[in-house]
Design an enzyme around this catalytic site. Structure first.
Site, PDB file in Angstrom:
ATOM      1  NE  ARG A  21      -1.002 -59.897  12.036  1.00  0.00           N
ATOM      2  CZ  ARG A  21      -0.101 -60.515  11.286  1.00  0.00           C
ATOM      3  NH1 ARG A  21      -0.459 -61.081  10.134  1.00  0.00           N
ATOM      4  NH2 ARG A  21       1.157 -60.582  11.664  1.00  0.00           N
ATOM      5  CG  HIS A  25      -0.752 -67.082   7.259  1.00  0.00           C
ATOM      6  ND1 HIS A  25      -1.201 -65.985   7.935  1.00  0.00           N
ATOM      7  CD2 HIS A  25       0.590 -67.067   7.368  1.00  0.00           C
ATOM      8  CE1 HIS A  25      -0.162 -65.342   8.440  1.00  0.00           C
ATOM      9  NE2 HIS A  25       0.937 -65.984   8.109  1.00  0.00           N
ATOM     10  CG  ASP A  31      -3.791 -64.009   9.020  1.00  0.00           C
ATOM     11  OD1 ASP A  31      -2.909 -63.169   8.831  1.00  0.00           O
ATOM     12  OD2 ASP A  31      -3.586 -65.241   8.946  1.00  0.00           O
TER      13      ASP A  31
END
Ligand code: NAI
Length: 326
Positions: free
Chosen positions: A162, A187, A159
């Site tokens: 990203r 998550h 994450d």
């Protein structure tokens, strides 16, 4: 030559490992001068598939890969390892309730926690990737009372990566120029990709991009829903990028992050109002083998709300599995 670093990897027959194992064997984790040995763990019914992966590893003739062991016994898998990547978990099948998913995984990580406690070196580093990763890490730690809690982490690095990619693209800078980004929490879609402290080339990102609406309404949900977007497009969940994130996380942890902030799922020590012992995505820096939590950030009202929301979900997950630990 140096002795090989021993790494246990669970879920070895799965799709993340189909990328992960080859990258580890190629030296992406510890560098080109460090041999590695793999302890591959998967279920009894997956042993044949794992042996197929081992044949392919042999066929790569990786100079750094010193040996590979295959087992369905977590006790054997964790013996003498320097690190463990716990990727294997029970996926959600059709019609399965969230609660059933949590409890199926709780059983797995309870067993693996006991095996870790009984067999692993106390200094081994353990990264939980398999979902629900934060709660699985919590169960693992609770089931391994004599294993240092700080040597267990859950993965939120995918994450983080990203968000880093999206922010760099928006700011028109290289991804490597983005620093001090934090992904907080679980998550799961409640995670909070936080740019408040982030910089690009040392300049605050929220000044460079200067678009609060984009941040709140596009960036944060886009990062949170990226996993679903990939499933939608690929008909399979993210695998190569998840493997890459696992390597990033473990490499920074074991070799150091060079002063850069990274997001890691760590057992809370109570900072930021996160209940103690909960595995939660937080900012940290690493020096070879140890993690320094960044604990003194000033949190504004929007951050507070976003962190509270994802922490509330983690508390709920913990409470749902707690009974199983008794
Ligand atoms: P997959 O379904 O392709 O492979 C999972 C493997 O784990 C299978 O080979 C299965 O036999 C094995 N396994 C199941 N129970 C096991 C046990 N008790 N012990 C050892 N092995 C066991 O799944 P994939 O795509 O490789 O993903 C693995 C996990 O990683 C999933 O839970 C997925 O949700 C999670 N994930 C987590 C991410 C994160 O950012 N934390 C990102 C992407 C995926």
């Amino acid at each position: 030559t140096k002795a090989p670093l021993r790494i246990a990897v669970s879920g070895a027959a799965g799709q993340i490992c189909y990328s992960l194992l080859f990258r580890i064997a190629a030296g992406d984790l510890f560098g080109a001068d460090r041999p590695v040995a793999l302890h591959l763990l998967d279920l009894p019914q997956a042993q044949n598939a794992v042996r197929g992966v081992v044949m392919e590893l042999e066929d790569c003739a990786f100079p750094l890969l010193s040996d590979v062991a295959v087992t369905d016994d977590p006790n054997a898998a964790f013996r003498d390892v320097d690190a463990a990547l716990l990727v294997g978990s029970r996926p959600r099948s059709k019609g399965m309730e969230r609660r059933d998913l949590l409890s199926a995984n709780a059983e797995i990580f309870k067993t693996q926690g006991a095996a870790l406690d009984a067999n692993a070196k106390r200094e081994a580093k353990v990264l939980v990737v398999g979902n629900p990763a934060n709660t699985n890490a919590f169960i693992l730690a609770e089931s391994a009372p004599n294993f240092p809690r700080d040597n267990i982490a859950s993965m939120i690095r995918l994450d983080h990566n990203r968000a880093q990619g999206q922010l760099a693209a928006k700011a028109g800078v290289g991804v490597g120029e983005i620093e001090k980004l934090v992904v907080w929490g679980n998550h799961s879609p409640t995670m909070f990709a936080d740019w408040t402290f982030a910089t690009a080339n040392g300049r605050p990102l929220n000044e460079t991009i200067s678009d609060e609406a984009w941040y709140r309404e596009t960036l944060i949900p886009k990062v949170a829903q990226r996993g679903s977007a990939i499933i939608e497009a690929r008909d399979a969940s993210s695998a190569a990028s998840a493997a890459n994130a696992a390597i990033d996380h473990l490499r920074d942890w074991m070799l150091g992050s060079d002063g850069r902030w990274v997001s890691m799922g760590l057992s809370s020590i109570g900072a930021y109002g996160i209940p103690e012992g909960l595995y939660c995505g937080v900012p940290a820096t690493c020096t070879a083998g140890s993690i320094e939590r960044i604990e003194d950030l000033k949190i504004d009202e929007f951050q507070r709300r976003m962190i509270d929301r994802t922490v509330a979900e983690l508390v709920e997950e913990r409470d749902a599995v707690r009974a199983l630990l008794a």
